[in-house]
Scaffold this motif. Structure first.
Motif, PDB file in Angstrom:
ATOM      1  N   THR A   1      45.453  32.955 -15.668  1.00 35.67           N
ATOM      2  CA  THR A   1      45.506  31.631 -16.341  1.00 35.67           C
ATOM      3  C   THR A   1      45.529  31.140 -18.147  1.00 35.67           C
ATOM      4  N   VAL A   2      46.095  32.329 -18.794  1.00 37.43           N
ATOM      5  CA  VAL A   2      46.136  32.841 -20.085  1.00 37.43           C
ATOM      6  C   VAL A   2      47.763  31.175 -19.781  1.00 37.43           C
ATOM      7  N   SER A   3      48.594  31.345 -19.471  1.00 36.45           N
ATOM      8  CA  SER A   3      49.822  30.452 -19.313  1.00 36.45           C
ATOM      9  C   SER A   3      48.851  29.407 -19.094  1.00 36.45           C
ATOM     10  N   PRO A   4      48.653  28.604 -17.876  1.00 37.16           N
ATOM     11  CA  PRO A   4      47.679  27.660 -17.732  1.00 37.16           C
ATOM     12  C   PRO A   4      47.419  26.850 -18.855  1.00 37.16           C
ATOM     13  N   PHE A   5      46.278  27.574 -19.138  1.00 36.08           N
ATOM     14  CA  PHE A   5      45.005  27.453 -19.991  1.00 36.08           C
ATOM     15  C   PHE A   5      46.375  26.637 -21.244  1.00 36.08           C
ATOM     16  N   SER A   6      47.241  27.320 -22.188  1.00 37.15           N
ATOM     17  CA  SER A   6      47.974  27.651 -22.707  1.00 37.15           C
ATOM     18  C   SER A   6      48.823  26.002 -23.080  1.00 37.15           C
ATOM     19  N   ILE A   7      49.216  25.778 -21.775  1.00 35.43           N
ATOM     20  CA  ILE A   7      49.668  24.579 -21.354  1.00 35.43           C
ATOM     21  C   ILE A   7      48.473  23.258 -21.264  1.00 35.43           C
ATOM     22  N   ASP A   8      47.889  23.254 -20.700  1.00 36.59           N
ATOM     23  CA  ASP A   8      46.622  22.126 -20.635  1.00 36.59           C
ATOM     24  C   ASP A   8      45.723  22.130 -21.690  1.00 36.59           C
ATOM     25  N   MET A   9      45.395  23.000 -22.237  1.00 32.18           N
ATOM     26  CA  MET A   9      45.060  22.848 -23.317  1.00 32.18           C
ATOM     27  C   MET A   9      44.000  21.686 -24.397  1.00 32.18           C
ATOM     28  N   TYR A  10      45.724  22.076 -25.297  1.00 36.29           N
ATOM     29  CA  TYR A  10      46.433  22.008 -26.595  1.00 36.29           C
ATOM     30  C   TYR A  10      46.879  19.795 -26.369  1.00 36.29           C
ATOM     31  N   LEU A  11      46.830  19.254 -25.023  1.00 36.11           N
ATOM     32  CA  LEU A  11      47.620  17.968 -24.733  1.00 36.11           C
ATOM     33  C   LEU A  11      46.813  16.970 -25.022  1.00 36.11           C
ATOM     34  N   PRO A  12      45.123  16.680 -24.758  1.00 41.48           N
ATOM     35  CA  PRO A  12      44.751  16.003 -25.968  1.00 41.48           C
ATOM     36  C   PRO A  12      44.419  15.885 -27.244  1.00 41.48           C
ATOM     37  N   GLY A  13      45.318  17.529 -28.020  1.00 40.65           N
ATOM     38  CA  GLY A  13      45.453  17.239 -29.221  1.00 40.65           C
ATOM     39  C   GLY A  13      47.098  16.923 -29.910  1.00 40.65           C
TER      40      GLY A  13
ATOM     41  N   PRO B   1      42.271  21.201 -20.096  1.00 41.01           N
ATOM     42  CA  PRO B   1      41.707  19.727 -21.542  1.00 41.01           C
ATOM     43  C   PRO B   1      40.499  19.513 -21.162  1.00 41.01           C
ATOM     44  N   THR B   2      39.279  19.581 -20.369  1.00 35.90           N
ATOM     45  CA  THR B   2      38.055  18.856 -20.841  1.00 35.90           C
ATOM     46  C   THR B   2      37.289  19.047 -22.242  1.00 35.90           C
ATOM     47  N   VAL B   3      37.655  21.270 -22.833  1.00 30.06           N
ATOM     48  CA  VAL B   3      37.551  21.753 -23.768  1.00 30.06           C
ATOM     49  C   VAL B   3      37.972  21.573 -24.873  1.00 30.06           C
ATOM     50  N   GLY B   4      39.802  21.812 -24.198  1.00 33.69           N
ATOM     51  CA  GLY B   4      40.238  20.693 -25.619  1.00 33.69           C
ATOM     52  C   GLY B   4      40.850  20.277 -25.947  1.00 33.69           C
ATOM     53  N   GLY B   5      39.993  18.958 -25.619  1.00 26.95           N
ATOM     54  CA  GLY B   5      39.209  17.127 -26.089  1.00 26.95           C
ATOM     55  C   GLY B   5      38.116  17.875 -26.958  1.00 26.95           C
ATOM     56  N   TYR B   6      37.131  17.998 -26.535  1.00 27.65           N
ATOM     57  CA  TYR B   6      36.051  18.613 -27.353  1.00 27.65           C
ATOM     58  C   TYR B   6      36.516  19.389 -28.938  1.00 27.65           C
TER      59      TYR B   6
ATOM     60  N   LEU C   1      48.687   4.361 -25.193  1.00 26.36           N
ATOM     61  CA  LEU C   1      49.135   3.052 -24.787  1.00 26.36           C
ATOM     62  C   LEU C   1      47.716   2.491 -24.258  1.00 26.36           C
ATOM     63  N   TYR C   2      46.421   3.657 -23.821  1.00 25.03           N
ATOM     64  CA  TYR C   2      45.288   3.008 -23.555  1.00 25.03           C
ATOM     65  C   TYR C   2      44.030   3.105 -24.227  1.00 25.03           C
ATOM     66  N   ASN C   3      44.394   3.928 -25.618  1.00 21.95           N
ATOM     67  CA  ASN C   3      43.667   4.339 -26.353  1.00 21.95           C
ATOM     68  C   ASN C   3      41.673   4.911 -25.074  1.00 21.95           C
ATOM     69  N   VAL C   4      42.762   5.662 -24.397  1.00 22.90           N
ATOM     70  CA  VAL C   4      40.829   6.647 -24.394  1.00 22.90           C
ATOM     71  C   VAL C   4      41.138   7.516 -25.136  1.00 22.90           C
ATOM     72  N   SER C   5      39.721   7.775 -25.316  1.00 22.43           N
ATOM     73  CA  SER C   5      39.560   9.235 -26.181  1.00 22.43           C
ATOM     74  C   SER C   5      39.753  10.094 -25.758  1.00 22.43           C
ATOM     75  N   ALA C   6      39.870  11.415 -26.929  1.00 15.82           N
ATOM     76  CA  ALA C   6      40.214  13.442 -26.167  1.00 15.82           C
ATOM     77  C   ALA C   6      39.042  13.180 -25.088  1.00 15.82           C
ATOM     78  N   GLN C   7      38.458  13.110 -25.542  1.00 11.65           N
ATOM     79  CA  GLN C   7      37.224  14.103 -24.414  1.00 11.65           C
ATOM     80  C   GLN C   7      37.201  13.228 -23.160  1.00 11.65           C
ATOM     81  N   GLU C   8      37.696  12.049 -23.337  1.00  8.25           N
ATOM     82  CA  GLU C   8      38.147  11.098 -21.749  1.00  8.25           C
ATOM     83  C   GLU C   8      39.603  11.505 -21.589  1.00  8.25           C
ATOM     84  N   TYR C   9      40.796  11.616 -21.412  1.00  4.90           N
ATOM     85  CA  TYR C   9      41.724  12.086 -21.398  1.00  4.90           C
ATOM     86  C   TYR C   9      41.201  13.721 -20.491  1.00  4.90           C
ATOM     87  N   GLY C  10      40.557  14.044 -21.317  1.00  6.89           N
ATOM     88  CA  GLY C  10      40.062  15.782 -20.382  1.00  6.89           C
ATOM     89  C   GLY C  10      39.641  15.198 -19.116  1.00  6.89           C
TER      90      GLY C  10
END
Length: 411
Positions: free
Chosen positions: A18-30, A149-154, A241-250
């Motif tokens: 999961t090292v690489s998947p986390f590295s891809i998904d976790m920073y997307l909300p940022g 992504p949820t962890v990254g968003g928060y 475009l849809y103005n969701v928050s970083a947490q909502e995106y996660g």
């Protein structure tokens, strides 16, 4: 091996994958915060994802021979240490160019976990248990896009985007400690294996000359690259475009991850009635149809936030059947060169993913059209290559059937 040791080893191997998947998904909300902080555009930030995918594509080809030549742990230590240092470099990046460079190095280090985990499963468990162990690792891997992504968003909201890379570095240090003190060594180094480019390339060329591998590896690579278009474009689409928050995106990302996970469990039931070739063909036709509706509806303004999420869910459901069946068909012709075939296939997929995510970045126009359009193009391209490749395979098999009796007569 006791039950406790069995559990601990699988847990460590699962975290490695999961090292690489986390590295891809976790920073997307940022993404929006990174773009603002580094005074750049979302499209430039998307290129950091492209750089990561390029690193994984190249790295998988390098680590296979290294793990066989030097044993499992030495390349594993080297790769993960590089990953930790590059993660710290990402956290302290002050320009988008530095971030892109650090992401490339991060991928070259982190992808060792994907390759080493598979090799260690073959080393540490009896043949009768390997399928079960891989199923458990797949389950761990499948859950990661729902969590990361949820962890990254928060984390982005609470501590800033830099904290994401510090968290990734800390997690990897803990994995390194567990590997050193708990994980068995696995296969020992083999000094007889050559790392000369000619020997390695010869094995790769043998694989590439097989039409069945080339067809289904390319089809699988292009068709399964569609989620990378979604990865590259979704944070901009949903958050800007849809103005969701970083947490909502996660949470949206976690919901759409179900579309990638659930069909993989249905695939084994489909295989009882249909062949892998039939499943891939039907899936690509389905995705082409859904993709056209998604593109036209987005262009016409039919979909709001929930409508677009629904269409993406329907499209991504196809990925769970295309991936495993194209993998099985790609590797089927090989026994001796199965390792090289697996490395090439993994490299193809990440390579196509890098191209696709880069295309979304280049086509960025502040709408959802580049994301959904590139996803649909992936489906149509996969279908066209499948039809051409199947005709080539059929022709080769027919020629082989004709030539075999002729050879027997001559003998």
């Amino acid at each position: 091996m006791t039950r406790r040791q069995h559990f601990v080893i699988i847990l460590i191997l699962g975290t490695l994958t999961t090292v690489s998947p986390f590295s891809i998904d976790m920073y997307l909300p940022g993404f929006p915060a990174i773009a603002k902080d580094l005074h750049t555009s979302i499209s430039q930030v998307q290129l950091s994802l492209t750089a990561y995918l390029i690193g994984i594509s190249v790295g998988q080809l390098l680590y296979g021979p290294l793990l066989d030549r030097f044993g499992r742990k030495l390349p594993l230590y080297a790769g993960l240490v590089l990953y930790v240092l590059a993660s710290v470099g990402c956290a302290f990046s002050t320009s988008i160019e530095t971030l892109i460079s650090m992401r490339l190095l991060q991928a070259l280090g982190g992808c060792v976990g994907l390759v080493a985990a598979q090799a260690l499963v073959r080393d540490l468990f009896p043949v009768t248990d390997i399928a079960q162990v891989f199923s458990l690792l797949t389950l761990v891997l499948a859950v990661s896009p729902m969590i990361a992504p949820t962890v990254g968003g928060y984390a982005t909201v609470a501590f800033g985007w830099h904290s994401i890379f510090i968290i990734l570095a800390i997690i990897t240090v803990l994995i390194l400690v567990a590997i050193y003190f708990v994980l068995p060594d696995g296969k020992q180094p083999d000094a007889s294996l050559s790392l000369r480019p000619k020997a390695v390339l010869s094995s790769f060329f043998t694989v590439l000359k097989q039409p069945q591998f080339l067809t289904y590896a390319v089809v699988g690579g292009i068709a399964t690259a569609a989620p990378f278009a979604y990865l590259a474009g979704s944070s901009d689409v949903f958050m800007n475009l849809y103005n969701v928050s970083a947490q909502e995106y996660g949470w949206i990302f976690a919901f759409l991850a179900i579309a990638l996970i659930a069909p993989t469990q249905l695939n084994r039931f489909f295989l009882k009635r249909f062949t892998s070739e039939q499943i891939i063909y039907a899936t690509l036709v389905y995705q082409c149809f859904v993709g056209l509706l998604m593109v036209f509806g987005t262009w016409a303004g039919w979909y709001g936030l929930y409508g677009l999420i629904g269409m993406l869910f329907l499209f991504l459901c196809g990925q769970g059947t295309t991936g495993p069946n194209s993998t099985a068909l790609s590797l089927a012709p090989f026994a001796r060169h199965a390792g090289s075939a697996a490395a090439l296939m993994g490299s193809f997929r990440m390579g196509f993913g890098a191209i696709i995510s880069g295309a979304v970045s280049l086509l960025h126009n502040h709408t959802a059209i580049p994301m959904v359009g590139v996803m649909t193009i992936c489906a149509f391209s996969g279908l066209i290559i499948l039809l051409i490749g199947q005709r080539t395979i059929h022709f080769r098999n027919k020629q082989a059937a004709i030539n075999e009796p002729i050879a027997e007569v001559m003998l």
